[in-house]
Structure formats: structure tokens, C-alpha cells
Design a protein around this motif. Sequence first.
Motif, PDB file in Angstrom:
ATOM      1  N   GLY A 118       0.814  -1.193   0.000  1.00  0.00           N
ATOM      2  CA  GLY A 118       0.000   0.000   0.000  1.00  0.00           C
ATOM      3  C   GLY A 118       0.847   1.241   0.000  1.00  0.00           C
ATOM      4  O   GLY A 118       2.073   1.179   0.025  1.00  0.00           O
ATOM      5  N   PRO A 119       0.213   2.416   0.008  1.00  0.00           N
ATOM      6  CA  PRO A 119       0.946   3.677  -0.078  1.00  0.00           C
ATOM      7  C   PRO A 119       1.923   3.899   1.051  1.00  0.00           C
ATOM      8  O   PRO A 119       2.997   4.423   0.869  1.00  0.00           O
ATOM      9  N   LEU A 120       1.545   3.489   2.284  1.00  0.00           N
ATOM     10  CA  LEU A 120       2.412   3.740   3.419  1.00  0.00           C
ATOM     11  C   LEU A 120       2.505   2.499   4.277  1.00  0.00           C
ATOM     12  O   LEU A 120       1.507   1.827   4.523  1.00  0.00           O
ATOM     13  N   ALA A 121       3.690   2.191   4.734  1.00  0.00           N
ATOM     14  CA  ALA A 121       3.861   1.077   5.656  1.00  0.00           C
ATOM     15  C   ALA A 121       3.984   1.651   7.060  1.00  0.00           C
ATOM     16  O   ALA A 121       4.862   2.452   7.328  1.00  0.00           O
ATOM     17  N   LEU A 122       3.106   1.238   7.966  1.00  0.00           N
ATOM     18  CA  LEU A 122       3.100   1.796   9.306  1.00  0.00           C
ATOM     19  C   LEU A 122       4.152   1.133  10.177  1.00  0.00           C
ATOM     20  O   LEU A 122       4.110  -0.073  10.405  1.00  0.00           O
ATOM     21  N   ALA A 123       5.094   1.923  10.685  1.00  0.00           N
ATOM     22  CA  ALA A 123       6.077   1.416  11.622  1.00  0.00           C
ATOM     23  C   ALA A 123       5.444   1.321  13.005  1.00  0.00           C
ATOM     24  O   ALA A 123       4.353   1.848  13.246  1.00  0.00           O
ATOM     25  N   SER A 124       6.133   0.662  13.933  1.00  0.00           N
ATOM     26  CA  SER A 124       5.563   0.452  15.262  1.00  0.00           C
ATOM     27  C   SER A 124       5.370   1.746  16.026  1.00  0.00           C
ATOM     28  O   SER A 124       4.557   1.813  16.956  1.00  0.00           O
ATOM     29  N   ASP A 125       6.132   2.795  15.677  1.00  0.00           N
ATOM     30  CA  ASP A 125       6.040   4.059  16.391  1.00  0.00           C
ATOM     31  C   ASP A 125       5.238   5.103  15.623  1.00  0.00           C
ATOM     32  O   ASP A 125       5.372   6.304  15.846  1.00  0.00           O
ATOM     33  N   VAL A 126       4.395   4.665  14.706  1.00  0.00           N
ATOM     34  CA  VAL A 126       3.562   5.561  13.921  1.00  0.00           C
ATOM     35  C   VAL A 126       2.111   5.396  14.325  1.00  0.00           C
ATOM     36  O   VAL A 126       1.615   4.278  14.458  1.00  0.00           O
ATOM     37  N   GLU A 127       1.439   6.498  14.533  1.00  0.00           N
ATOM     38  CA  GLU A 127       0.054   6.476  14.973  1.00  0.00           C
ATOM     39  C   GLU A 127      -0.849   7.126  13.929  1.00  0.00           C
ATOM     40  O   GLU A 127      -0.558   8.221  13.447  1.00  0.00           O
ATOM     41  N   LEU A 128      -1.921   6.452  13.568  1.00  0.00           N
ATOM     42  CA  LEU A 128      -2.909   7.010  12.652  1.00  0.00           C
ATOM     43  C   LEU A 128      -3.843   7.908  13.451  1.00  0.00           C
ATOM     44  O   LEU A 128      -4.477   7.461  14.409  1.00  0.00           O
ATOM     45  N   THR A 129      -3.934   9.185  13.093  1.00  0.00           N
ATOM     46  CA  THR A 129      -4.707  10.130  13.881  1.00  0.00           C
ATOM     47  C   THR A 129      -6.121  10.285  13.325  1.00  0.00           C
ATOM     48  O   THR A 129      -6.453   9.771  12.268  1.00  0.00           O
ATOM     49  N   THR A 130      -6.926  11.028  14.069  1.00  0.00           N
ATOM     50  CA  THR A 130      -8.289  11.321  13.639  1.00  0.00           C
ATOM     51  C   THR A 130      -8.401  12.736  13.084  1.00  0.00           C
ATOM     52  O   THR A 130      -9.504  13.233  12.870  1.00  0.00           O
ATOM     53  N   LEU A 131      -7.273  13.407  12.851  1.00  0.00           N
ATOM     54  CA  LEU A 131      -7.289  14.753  12.304  1.00  0.00           C
ATOM     55  C   LEU A 131      -7.814  14.741  10.877  1.00  0.00           C
ATOM     56  O   LEU A 131      -7.634  13.782  10.136  1.00  0.00           O
ATOM     57  N   ASN A 132      -8.485  15.827  10.485  1.00  0.00           N
ATOM     58  CA  ASN A 132      -8.994  15.962   9.126  1.00  0.00           C
ATOM     59  C   ASN A 132      -8.024  16.698   8.209  1.00  0.00           C
ATOM     60  O   ASN A 132      -8.189  16.689   6.990  1.00  0.00           O
ATOM     61  N   GLU A 133      -7.047  17.364   8.787  1.00  0.00           N
ATOM     62  CA  GLU A 133      -6.064  18.094   7.983  1.00  0.00           C
ATOM     63  C   GLU A 133      -4.787  18.248   8.783  1.00  0.00           C
ATOM     64  O   GLU A 133      -4.777  18.109  10.015  1.00  0.00           O
ATOM     65  N   LEU A 134      -3.704  18.522   8.073  1.00  0.00           N
ATOM     66  CA  LEU A 134      -2.426  18.732   8.748  1.00  0.00           C
ATOM     67  C   LEU A 134      -2.488  19.975   9.623  1.00  0.00           C
ATOM     68  O   LEU A 134      -3.059  20.996   9.218  1.00  0.00           O
ATOM     69  N   PRO A 135      -1.895  19.932  10.815  1.00  0.00           N
ATOM     70  CA  PRO A 135      -1.847  21.135  11.645  1.00  0.00           C
ATOM     71  C   PRO A 135      -1.069  22.241  10.947  1.00  0.00           C
ATOM     72  O   PRO A 135      -0.085  21.974  10.244  1.00  0.00           O
ATOM     73  N   ALA A 136      -1.499  23.469  11.127  1.00  0.00           N
ATOM     74  CA  ALA A 136      -0.759  24.607  10.583  1.00  0.00           C
ATOM     75  C   ALA A 136       0.575  24.731  11.309  1.00  0.00           C
ATOM     76  O   ALA A 136       0.735  24.234  12.431  1.00  0.00           O
ATOM     77  N   ASN A 137       1.516  25.397  10.672  1.00  0.00           N
ATOM     78  CA  ASN A 137       2.836  25.557  11.268  1.00  0.00           C
ATOM     79  C   ASN A 137       3.277  27.019  11.198  1.00  0.00           C
ATOM     80  O   ASN A 137       4.228  27.352  10.485  1.00  0.00           O
ATOM     81  N   PRO A 138       2.589  27.906  11.920  1.00  0.00           N
ATOM     82  CA  PRO A 138       2.961  29.327  11.860  1.00  0.00           C
ATOM     83  C   PRO A 138       4.361  29.606  12.350  1.00  0.00           C
ATOM     84  O   PRO A 138       4.981  30.592  11.953  1.00  0.00           O
ATOM     85  N   ALA A 139       4.909  28.724  13.206  1.00  0.00           N
ATOM     86  CA  ALA A 139       6.265  28.939  13.717  1.00  0.00           C
ATOM     87  C   ALA A 139       7.289  28.888  12.599  1.00  0.00           C
ATOM     88  O   ALA A 139       8.350  29.511  12.685  1.00  0.00           O
ATOM     89  N   ALA A 140       6.992  28.148  11.528  1.00  0.00           N
ATOM     90  CA  ALA A 140       7.940  28.048  10.411  1.00  0.00           C
ATOM     91  C   ALA A 140       8.059  29.362   9.662  1.00  0.00           C
ATOM     92  O   ALA A 140       9.049  29.595   8.967  1.00  0.00           O
TER      93      ALA A 140
END
Length: 236
Positions: free
Chosen positions: A25-47
Amino acid sequence: MKIQLKSLFILAVSGAMLSACATSGPLALASDVELTTLNELPANPAAVSYQIRPLESVEIGVFGSETLSGTYFVDEQGRINFPLIGVVETDGLTPSGVEDVIENRLRGQYILQPQVTVRPTKLPELTVSVGGEVKKPGTFLSSNSQTLLRAVYNAGGLSDYAKSEEVIISRTVGDQKYIGVYNLTAIERGNYADPAIYPNDIISVGDSPSKRFLQSVLAYVPLLSTSAILIDRVGR
């Protein structure tokens, strides 16, 4: 484990980045990866906010004091040697943050009510990186790549072997890494909004094995005297 992605999934990475896997599939989940319930990526105003960096110069002005005002060099440890108050640590500070530090250390003992301004002599260029199956991978100014579509178009658009439903945005917000998977064709059709891109984002367009397979087969078709009927068993 195969993950079906209809439009967008957000994945929070707590240690390692995700790795692509064509066979699972598109992504292989490693043991330290968590699938979230977010609908979009968090903004990054600090960048977007500018932070003082090592090995650069800054203009520091102290109102009413020409002897303290001038150009100062930030050493490799992110320190400024400032008259009267000594070493000023700038690590992780914005210009206004450095202003506050200098004002607080000058106040009372040297100047009653100091007013300090700090400006970099040259602002760095904020960029995003676009790679994978695009025609012109590279690094581009974030000011010209404020959405995913714009960033991909700046990279020349999708290559012949691109898999438009596997466009990945990698973003770090604070100490957390996120990955978003997008369907570029769906965005172009208006099925959902074109996501915002922030400085330091990394965009990667996936590869379509089925397109490469078909291209390699069709290269031999002109040599055939009859029609070629193919059964596609390659995962799309």
C-alpha cells in the motif's frame, strides 16, 4: 497491512518518518507511527516566524546610544557578545525575543528605560522541497508555493509515472512530525480544498508501478503483428 486511502489520512510520527512500500500500500506503518483522527495537517505558523541563526549578522539599535548600536556577529553557538551585559544567548529566539533579553539586562543598571531594536542584515529564504515523481524536483520559495497544487506546478507538474493519489506532505510542528496523504487529481477536480503549504514542508509524489509496467510492455507492441491483450495484475 494494507491501508485504503480515499482522500486524506494524517499520521503522527513520534520517532521515525514513514517509509513507502509498493507491495503493502501507499504507506507502511512502523511500530512508532500512529494514525490520527485529524482531518487536515496542523498549521505551522512557527515556520514562518524568523529566528536568529548562528553565523549571521544582526543590526542592533539602542535608542539614544550610538556606542551600543551597530552590527553584531552571532557565533557558531548562537551567542552575541554585547557591550556592558556580555554574552547574549539567541538560540531559538526571534528578533523581538533578543530585544527583550537585551532590554531586561540593560534596564536600571545601565539605561533607565532602554529601547532596543534587532534586525537581521539579510533575511534567509524560506523554502519547501518537492520530490518524487515530478518533472523538476527541487527546492522552491515558500512564498510562491503556498498550496500543494502550486508547489507541484512549480516543480513542473506530475511526471509520466506519477501516482496522483499518493502525494505526501511531511511537516514538523513543534517536536511532532506529521504526514498527510493527498489525492492531487481529486484536489484539481475540486473534491476537497487545496491544502496550505508552510516553509520547510517536504512534498513527495509517489510512483505508479502499473504505469511503468504498461510502458515497458507497450515498447514491444510495434514489433507484434497482431493486437496485444493485457491483463493488468499490478496493484494500482
